[in-house]
Scaffold this active site. Structure first.
Site, PDB file in Angstrom:
ATOM      1  N   GLY A  18       0.837  -1.205   0.000  1.00  0.00           N
ATOM      2  CA  GLY A  18       0.000   0.000   0.000  1.00  0.00           C
ATOM      3  C   GLY A  18       0.869   1.250   0.000  1.00  0.00           C
ATOM      4  O   GLY A  18       1.919   1.273   0.632  1.00  0.00           O
ATOM      5  N   ARG A  91       4.697 -15.188  -3.600  1.00  0.00           N
ATOM      6  CA  ARG A  91       3.378 -15.824  -3.708  1.00  0.00           C
ATOM      7  C   ARG A  91       2.610 -15.168  -4.847  1.00  0.00           C
ATOM      8  O   ARG A  91       1.564 -14.577  -4.661  1.00  0.00           O
ATOM      9  CB  ARG A  91       2.601 -15.652  -2.386  1.00  0.00           C
ATOM     10  CG  ARG A  91       3.187 -16.451  -1.234  1.00  0.00           C
ATOM     11  CD  ARG A  91       2.405 -16.272   0.045  1.00  0.00           C
ATOM     12  NE  ARG A  91       2.727 -15.036   0.725  1.00  0.00           N
ATOM     13  CZ  ARG A  91       3.823 -14.835   1.457  1.00  0.00           C
ATOM     14  NH1 ARG A  91       4.701 -15.803   1.610  1.00  0.00           N
ATOM     15  NH2 ARG A  91       4.043 -13.675   2.041  1.00  0.00           N
ATOM     16  N   ASP A 128       5.828  -4.807   5.771  1.00  0.00           N
ATOM     17  CA  ASP A 128       6.250  -6.152   6.176  1.00  0.00           C
ATOM     18  C   ASP A 128       6.387  -7.099   4.984  1.00  0.00           C
ATOM     19  O   ASP A 128       7.360  -7.853   4.884  1.00  0.00           O
ATOM     20  CB  ASP A 128       5.285  -6.726   7.227  1.00  0.00           C
ATOM     21  CG  ASP A 128       3.853  -6.777   6.732  1.00  0.00           C
ATOM     22  OD1 ASP A 128       3.412  -5.810   6.078  1.00  0.00           O
ATOM     23  OD2 ASP A 128       3.168  -7.782   6.990  1.00  0.00           O
ATOM     24  N   GLY A 129       5.443  -7.022   4.032  1.00  0.00           N
ATOM     25  CA  GLY A 129       5.494  -7.899   2.856  1.00  0.00           C
ATOM     26  C   GLY A 129       6.747  -7.625   2.037  1.00  0.00           C
ATOM     27  O   GLY A 129       7.460  -8.551   1.630  1.00  0.00           O
ATOM     28  N   THR A 150       5.138   2.352   6.102  1.00  0.00           N
ATOM     29  CA  THR A 150       3.749   1.960   6.308  1.00  0.00           C
ATOM     30  C   THR A 150       3.065   2.965   7.217  1.00  0.00           C
ATOM     31  O   THR A 150       3.645   3.398   8.215  1.00  0.00           O
ATOM     32  CB  THR A 150       3.554   0.548   6.913  1.00  0.00           C
ATOM     33  OG1 THR A 150       2.275   0.493   7.544  1.00  0.00           O
ATOM     34  CG2 THR A 150       4.571   0.178   7.954  1.00  0.00           C
ATOM     35  N   ASP A 152       0.786   2.223   9.059  1.00  0.00           N
ATOM     36  CA  ASP A 152       0.399   1.500  10.286  1.00  0.00           C
ATOM     37  C   ASP A 152       1.494   1.502  11.361  1.00  0.00           C
ATOM     38  O   ASP A 152       1.221   1.173  12.513  1.00  0.00           O
ATOM     39  CB  ASP A 152       0.073   0.033   9.953  1.00  0.00           C
ATOM     40  CG  ASP A 152      -1.217  -0.106   9.163  1.00  0.00           C
ATOM     41  OD1 ASP A 152      -1.844   0.923   8.872  1.00  0.00           O
ATOM     42  OD2 ASP A 152      -1.596  -1.244   8.843  1.00  0.00           O
ATOM     43  N   ASP A 154       3.837  -0.585  11.872  1.00  0.00           N
ATOM     44  CA  ASP A 154       3.885  -1.896  12.536  1.00  0.00           C
ATOM     45  C   ASP A 154       5.148  -2.704  12.199  1.00  0.00           C
ATOM     46  O   ASP A 154       5.193  -3.904  12.452  1.00  0.00           O
ATOM     47  CB  ASP A 154       2.627  -2.714  12.194  1.00  0.00           C
ATOM     48  CG  ASP A 154       2.434  -2.894  10.700  1.00  0.00           C
ATOM     49  OD1 ASP A 154       3.318  -2.499   9.919  1.00  0.00           O
ATOM     50  OD2 ASP A 154       1.379  -3.428  10.305  1.00  0.00           O
ATOM     51  N   GLY A 195      -5.193   0.158  10.238  1.00  0.00           N
ATOM     52  CA  GLY A 195      -4.436  -0.413  11.356  1.00  0.00           C
ATOM     53  C   GLY A 195      -4.783  -1.882  11.401  1.00  0.00           C
ATOM     54  O   GLY A 195      -5.683  -2.311  12.105  1.00  0.00           O
ATOM     55  N   ARG A 196      -4.070  -2.623  10.567  1.00  0.00           N
ATOM     56  CA  ARG A 196      -4.397  -4.032  10.337  1.00  0.00           C
ATOM     57  C   ARG A 196      -4.021  -4.911  11.525  1.00  0.00           C
ATOM     58  O   ARG A 196      -4.870  -5.619  12.067  1.00  0.00           O
ATOM     59  CB  ARG A 196      -3.621  -4.456   9.087  1.00  0.00           C
ATOM     60  CG  ARG A 196      -3.615  -5.894   8.763  1.00  0.00           C
ATOM     61  CD  ARG A 196      -2.917  -6.093   7.443  1.00  0.00           C
ATOM     62  NE  ARG A 196      -3.824  -5.793   6.358  1.00  0.00           N
ATOM     63  CZ  ARG A 196      -4.688  -6.674   5.838  1.00  0.00           C
ATOM     64  NH1 ARG A 196      -4.721  -7.905   6.274  1.00  0.00           N
ATOM     65  NH2 ARG A 196      -5.484  -6.345   4.865  1.00  0.00           N
TER      66      ARG A 196
END
Ligand code: F6P
Length: 371
Positions: A18, A91, A128-129, A150, A152, A154, A195-196
């Site tokens: 994102g 993936r 993170d990804g 991000t 977020d 996180d 905020g996942r």
């Protein structure tokens, strides 16, 4: 692929996942720092799709980044080279002959594409990804430096990610605006923010924006407690309330609210605000309205804080390459920027510690967490 630093001739920059305010500032700083060392710089279109699916792009999957292309972009939201959350090379979603979509590991193919284009090193900007991908590519021998992004906040290993401050400031401004209308109409206003896995945006903008209730992924909530808080406020003559909910918040014994699932990308969250809004109206009998800030938090011009962090991160990524560092992520460790191994940065998410002083501050202010 292990090049001595003084042999770097060409690097690539990828922005993945994102978008977040500050991506363009990273691109500008990294590009200028690299050009000033005599290196060539290319931007990979839409994450890694520019190398994995070059035929998708009319202007080619690699964009030359020059002084001209990065001029005047520090203050712009988004990313000039594009991004995607549907192109994870670990993936990658591929449709088989039977029409079924399956996730395929395309990292070897990606490494070959780097070799083919003579790219000596990669700066991978993302969350993170993207750091997981960067780590996998580094393990396969590619020279990679990660830059943490991000809204977020996180990602572990760095005190802050760029993009977070802009989201926090925008959310706070919205909460200020919603306060006056909630008070005038004696309503409950439920606000859903992104905020996942971590509740940083909700927690910090909620405190700054003086909300009454904050629901975050780290604390499963009981809406009876929230309704009780609203009732107590009514009894004190404070007959309106603002309830801030992170999209990843979940009820006690329940799960997150997923809006859709698709092979090859993380499930889309969303809808918890709607549930909380409907249930609170039922429980309190008060008129309750919902505002979902969603992608508004990701857009717009980065704050000066985010611009500065992003510029520092971009320049530091190039310094890392010229010092011969590899497999590391740039990180903020105040007052300085340093480097952490990508493996450490990807080991776990940085969620809100329940005993951190920001949480304690919120509790001392009387903010309800639904627990
Ligand atoms: O990781 C940032 C984030 O904003 C998450 O909070 C949210 O779940 C996700 O991105 C939404 O992504 P998309 O734009 O793909 O729906």
């Amino acid at each position: 692929m292990s090049q001595p630093a003084n042999k770097i001739k060409r690097i690539a920059i990828a922005t993945g996942g994102g978008d977040a305010p500050g991506l363009n500032a990273v691109i500008r700083a990294a590009t200028l720092a690299a050009l000033n060392r005599g290196w060539e710089v290319y931007g990979i279109r839409d994450g890694f799709n520019g190398l994995l699916m070059p035929e998708q792009f009319v202007e080619g999957g690699l964009v030359p980044l020059t002084r001209d292309t990065v001029r005047g972009i520090t203050h712009l939201g988004g990313t000039i080279i594009g991004t995607t959350n549907r192109g994870n090379p670990l993936r990658y979603p591929v449709k088989g002959l039977d029409g079924v979509v399956q996730e395929v590991d395309r990292t070897d193919e990606l490494i070959r594409a780097f070799l083919l284009h003579g790219i000596d090193a990669l700066i991978s900007v993302g969350g993170d990804g993207s750091m997981e991908i960067a780590n996998a590519l580094a393990q396969k021998g590619l020279w990679v430096v990660g830059v943490p992004k991000t809204i977020d906040n996180d990602l572990d290993g760095t005190v802050i990610t760029f993009g977070f401050d802009t989201a926090r400031c925008f959310s706070t401004e919205c909460l200020d605006r919603l306060h006056s209308t909630a008070a005038s109409h004696r309503r409950v206003i439920v606000v859903e923010v992104m905020g996942r896995y971590a509740g940083w945006i909700a927690l910090e903008s909620g405190i700054a924006g003086s909300v009454d209730v904050i629901l975050i992924p780290e604390i499963p909530y009981d809406l009876n407690k929230v309704a009780q808080k609203i009732k107590e406020r009514d009894e004190m003559g404070r007959n309106f309330s603002v309830v801030l909910v992170a999209e990843g918040a979940k009820p006690l014994g329940g799960d997150v609210t997923v809006s859709s699932r698709e092979v090859g990308r993380a499930e889309r969250l969303g809808g918890v605000g709607e549930k909380v809004c409907a249930e609170l109206q039922e429980m309190t009998g008060k008129e309750t309205r919902l505002v979902v800030l969603g992608h508004l938090l990701r857009g717009g011009s980065p704050t000066s804080f985010d611009r500065l962090i992003a510029l520092r991160f971009g320049a530091a990524a190039v310094r890392a390459l010229s010092e011969g560092r590899r497999g590391v992520m740039v990180a903020l460790n105040p007052p300085t920027v340093n480097y952490v191994p990508l493996e450490d940065a990807t080991r776990r998410m940085k969620s809100v510690p329940l005993d951190c002083d920001v949480m304690l501050t919120a509790r001392d202010l009387g903010i309800c967490f639904g627990d």
